[in-house]
Design a protein around this motif. Structure first.
Motif, mmCIF file in Angstrom:
data_model
loop_
_atom_site.group_PDB
_atom_site.id
_atom_site.type_symbol
_atom_site.label_atom_id
_atom_site.label_comp_id
_atom_site.label_asym_id
_atom_site.label_seq_id
_atom_site.Cartn_x
_atom_site.Cartn_y
_atom_site.Cartn_z
ATOM 1 N N GLY A 1 27.360 5.626 40.385
ATOM 2 C CA GLY A 1 26.474 6.760 40.166
ATOM 3 C C GLY A 1 25.625 7.060 41.389
ATOM 4 N N LEU A 2 25.176 8.308 41.526
ATOM 5 C CA LEU A 2 24.339 8.730 42.646
ATOM 6 C C LEU A 2 22.976 9.242 42.202
ATOM 7 C CD1 LEU A 2 26.693 10.550 45.192
ATOM 8 C CD2 LEU A 2 25.289 8.523 45.600
ATOM 9 N N ILE B 1 14.501 -1.280 47.512
ATOM 10 C CA ILE B 1 13.695 -0.147 47.052
ATOM 11 C C ILE B 1 14.593 0.799 46.277
ATOM 12 C CG2 ILE B 1 12.242 1.775 47.812
ATOM 13 C CD1 ILE B 1 12.099 -0.017 50.524
ATOM 14 N N VAL B 2 14.149 1.233 45.110
ATOM 15 C CA VAL B 2 14.899 2.181 44.278
ATOM 16 C C VAL B 2 14.374 3.581 44.556
ATOM 17 C CG1 VAL B 2 15.545 2.840 41.941
ATOM 18 C CG2 VAL B 2 15.277 0.419 42.526
ATOM 19 N N LEU B 3 15.287 4.493 44.921
ATOM 20 C CA LEU B 3 14.908 5.876 45.229
ATOM 21 C C LEU B 3 15.675 6.831 44.322
ATOM 22 C CD1 LEU B 3 15.028 5.802 49.140
ATOM 23 C CD2 LEU B 3 12.988 5.664 47.700
ATOM 24 N N ALA B 4 14.960 7.807 43.775
ATOM 25 C CA ALA B 4 15.625 8.857 43.003
ATOM 26 C C ALA B 4 16.421 9.749 43.952
ATOM 27 C CB ALA B 4 14.589 9.675 42.236
ATOM 28 N N ASN B 5 17.625 10.120 43.528
ATOM 29 C CA ASN B 5 18.530 10.918 44.379
ATOM 30 C C ASN B 5 19.239 11.968 43.529
ATOM 31 O OD1 ASN B 5 19.871 11.567 46.806
ATOM 32 N ND2 ASN B 5 21.603 10.258 46.256
ATOM 33 N N PRO B 6 18.462 12.865 42.908
ATOM 34 C CA PRO B 6 19.077 13.802 41.952
ATOM 35 C C PRO B 6 20.078 14.762 42.580
ATOM 36 C CG PRO B 6 16.808 14.426 42.425
ATOM 37 C CD PRO B 6 17.015 13.089 43.058
ATOM 38 N N ASP B 7 19.866 15.151 43.823
ATOM 39 C CA ASP B 7 20.760 16.111 44.484
ATOM 40 C C ASP B 7 21.827 15.438 45.332
ATOM 41 O OD1 ASP B 7 19.234 18.124 43.360
ATOM 42 O OD2 ASP B 7 17.873 18.212 45.083
ATOM 43 N N GLY B 8 21.834 14.108 45.347
ATOM 44 C CA GLY B 8 22.817 13.400 46.143
ATOM 45 C C GLY B 8 22.639 13.554 47.635
ATOM 46 N N GLY C 1 15.764 0.683 57.731
ATOM 47 C CA GLY C 1 16.426 0.414 56.461
ATOM 48 C C GLY C 1 17.765 1.115 56.375
ATOM 49 N N THR C 2 18.513 0.788 55.330
ATOM 50 C CA THR C 2 19.836 1.355 55.100
ATOM 51 C C THR C 2 19.976 1.729 53.637
ATOM 52 O OG1 THR C 2 20.721 -0.094 56.823
ATOM 53 C CG2 THR C 2 22.312 0.998 55.393
ATOM 54 N N ILE C 3 20.576 2.888 53.374
ATOM 55 C CA ILE C 3 20.845 3.322 52.001
ATOM 56 C C ILE C 3 22.132 2.658 51.511
ATOM 57 C CG2 ILE C 3 21.315 5.301 50.510
ATOM 58 C CD1 ILE C 3 18.471 5.213 51.533
ATOM 59 N N THR C 4 22.087 2.105 50.301
ATOM 60 C CA THR C 4 23.262 1.478 49.698
ATOM 61 C C THR C 4 23.406 1.983 48.259
ATOM 62 O OG1 THR C 4 22.025 -0.447 48.866
ATOM 63 C CG2 THR C 4 22.946 -0.597 51.094
ATOM 64 N N TRP C 5 24.564 1.689 47.646
ATOM 65 C CA TRP C 5 24.783 2.058 46.257
ATOM 66 C C TRP C 5 23.839 1.266 45.351
ATOM 67 C CZ3 TRP C 5 27.794 6.148 45.641
ATOM 68 C CH2 TRP C 5 28.820 6.400 46.548
ATOM 69 N N ASN C 6 23.396 1.915 44.299
ATOM 70 C CA ASN C 6 22.676 1.207 43.245
ATOM 71 C C ASN C 6 23.722 0.559 42.339
ATOM 72 O OD1 ASN C 6 21.154 0.275 41.130
ATOM 73 N ND2 ASN C 6 20.021 2.185 40.805
ATOM 74 N N LEU C 7 23.895 -0.739 42.501
ATOM 75 C CA LEU C 7 24.966 -1.423 41.763
ATOM 76 C C LEU C 7 24.715 -1.469 40.265
ATOM 77 C CD1 LEU C 7 25.761 -4.373 44.203
ATOM 78 C CD2 LEU C 7 26.809 -2.102 44.033
ATOM 79 N N ARG C 8 23.506 -1.140 39.833
ATOM 80 C CA ARG C 8 23.253 -1.073 38.387
ATOM 81 C C ARG C 8 23.910 0.157 37.762
ATOM 82 N NH1 ARG C 8 18.147 -3.183 40.098
ATOM 83 N NH2 ARG C 8 17.836 -5.286 39.253
ATOM 84 N N GLU C 9 24.303 1.102 38.595
ATOM 85 C CA GLU C 9 24.978 2.295 38.087
ATOM 86 C C GLU C 9 26.476 2.265 38.375
ATOM 87 O OE1 GLU C 9 23.252 5.989 39.125
ATOM 88 O OE2 GLU C 9 21.234 5.469 38.483
#
Length: 445
Positions: A246-247, A304-311, A118-126
């Protein structure tokens, strides 16, 4: 004269005795051989023997039983495709010397975990677009480079816009009005400022300052991913100045093979790991399966939506995605090592209680954790060979056991189902699939 005659008579008598003894012994041997062949003759009456052959050299054919030139006991080849015995018999000492091991067919729930890249991408909703609502000039840029991190409410740029200034002047002029009509005009002026894109904070900031410039602020914390203007540039109404992402959350897009996509759905639990952050796990759930299929890789993407509080997760990072669909029911399975694949069919070597080994054709299903599901061919209580099965399979091929397997007709699926009641091993030949006659190179009986 009498002495030579007596000697000649004695020699002739001795020769006569030798001849009589030879003929008598030969007749006795023929009788014995006929007696020994009597069981075979009865067998021939029931099943016609085409020829006899040495299992080590099956290409050589002989008209009668006995020892082959190599010293091996020959076996018959019947007209109906069978041989002398059903299956292959191996004595216990040979089984131990060859290291032949068996395992029982068991029922278990196969693990359904799926590992995909998989690949991490921006959450375009933010994502937020910062644009000019009116014609203006960029008097000052607070953010001067892409990928600058900003906090919520942080200044981004100062704009000089005559249209904003005139609207603000009109609004300030009506602040002290007391009449009903003046108050209505003041409300209309305030609404005009809102339509032009000015927030209450912008209005207060302009009122405290000179009013010549308006400062744009970040609507949320994030990263300025694109910066499309420069200081001193003139911009028109609607033009994009910068993009803010947003991150707090990110998307992981996993590439699912078509065979696995059917078991994944919205809400499937996911665990994500990456080599960039060893020992760290990120948990989330599948948000949706994207409807398009990649024509090059034949994969379907799962978002897949992942929480990323610390970036810690950065867009573009490669990750390993483990999906965990709901587990199914227990199924009949055998160890992967027990399977013999010919490229066209798959078979097993089944051991019965009498010490014989039978080749059985099977239809397999899913594989996981070193076990493979058996859909057809077994009943559930058999012992299958997991070590040395190729030697037995080669011997079965030479002895004609595979010929009987090839000639057997496939019974209905329910008769060969792995969930049917247990039956004896001798019945396996009746519920197998057609199979090509295959000998394994390098194996010997």
């Amino acid at each position: 004269m009498k002495r030579p005659l007596i000697i000649f008579t004695a020699v002739l008598f001795a020769a006569t005795l030798l001849l009589v003894g030879y003929l008598g012994g030969r007749r006795q041997n023929v009788t014995t051989a006929a007696t020994m062949d009597a069981p075979s003759a009865s067998t021939v009456t029931a099943r016609k023997v085409l020829y006899w052959y040495d299992p080590m050299v099956p290409a050589q054919h002989f008209p009668k039983p006995g020892k082959s030139p190599m010293g091996m006991e020959m076996v018959p080849k019947y007209a109906d495709g069978g041989s002398a015995a059903r299956g292959v018999r191996i004595d216990s000492a040979t089984v131990q010397n060859l290291g032949i091991r068996t395992a029982s067919v068991e029922r278990r729930v196969l693990s359904s975990a799926i590992l995909v890249p998989g690949t991490i991408t921006w959450n375009l909703r933010e994502a937020s677009t910062i644009s000019a609502r009116v014609d203006a000039v960029i008097s000052k840029l607070q953010v001067r480079a892409p990928y600058t991190k900003v906090t919520a409410g942080e200044p981004l740029a100062d704009l000089l816009a005559p249209q904003w200034n005139s609207a603000l002047a009109e609004y300030y002029a009506l602040q002290q009005a007391q009449s009903a009509d003046a108050k209505a005009l003041r409300s209309a002026a305030r609404e005009r400022l809102r339509v032009l894109g000015l927030t209450p904070a912008d209005i207060r900031s302009a009122h405290r300052g000179s009013g010549a410039t308006i400062t744009l602020h970040a609507p949320r914390a994030g990263v300025v991913t694109t910066l499309d203007v420069r200081e001193g540039q003139r911009v028109s109404a609607g033009q994009t100045l910068m993009t803010l992402n947003g991150l707090a959350t990110v998307w992981a897009e996993a590439a699912l093979p078509q065979a696995a996509a059917g078991s994944v759905h919205s809400g499937t639990p996911v665990m994500v790991t990456t080599d960039a952050l060893p020992g760290q796990e990120f948990h989330g759930r599948v948000e949706t399966l994207l409807p398009d299929i990649d024509s090059a890789t034949r994969t379907q993407r799962a978002r897949i939506v992942l929480a990323n509080p610390d970036g810690r997760l950065s867009p573009g990072m490669f990750v390993t995605v483990q999906l965990s669909p709901a587990s199914g029911a227990a199924v009949a399975v055998v160890p992967d090592d027990a399977l013999i694949s010919t490229g066209q069919q798959t078979r097993l070597i089944v051991a019965d209680a009498q010490g014989r080994f039978h080749p059985v054709a099977v239809r397999i299903g899913r594989s996981s954790g070193g076990y493979t599901e058996i859909l057809e061919g077994l009943h559930g209580n058999e012992n299958v060979v997991v070590s040395g099965q190729f030697l037995i399979d080669s011997e079965a091929s030479l002895s004609g056991a595979l010929d009987r397997l090839n000639d057997a007709q496939l019974e209905p699926a329910k008769a060969g189902s792995a969930h049917a009641p247990a039956t004896s091993h001798a019945e396996h030949a009746g519920h197998t699939m057609p199979m090509e006659h295959t000998e394994h190179p390098g194996a010997k009986p």
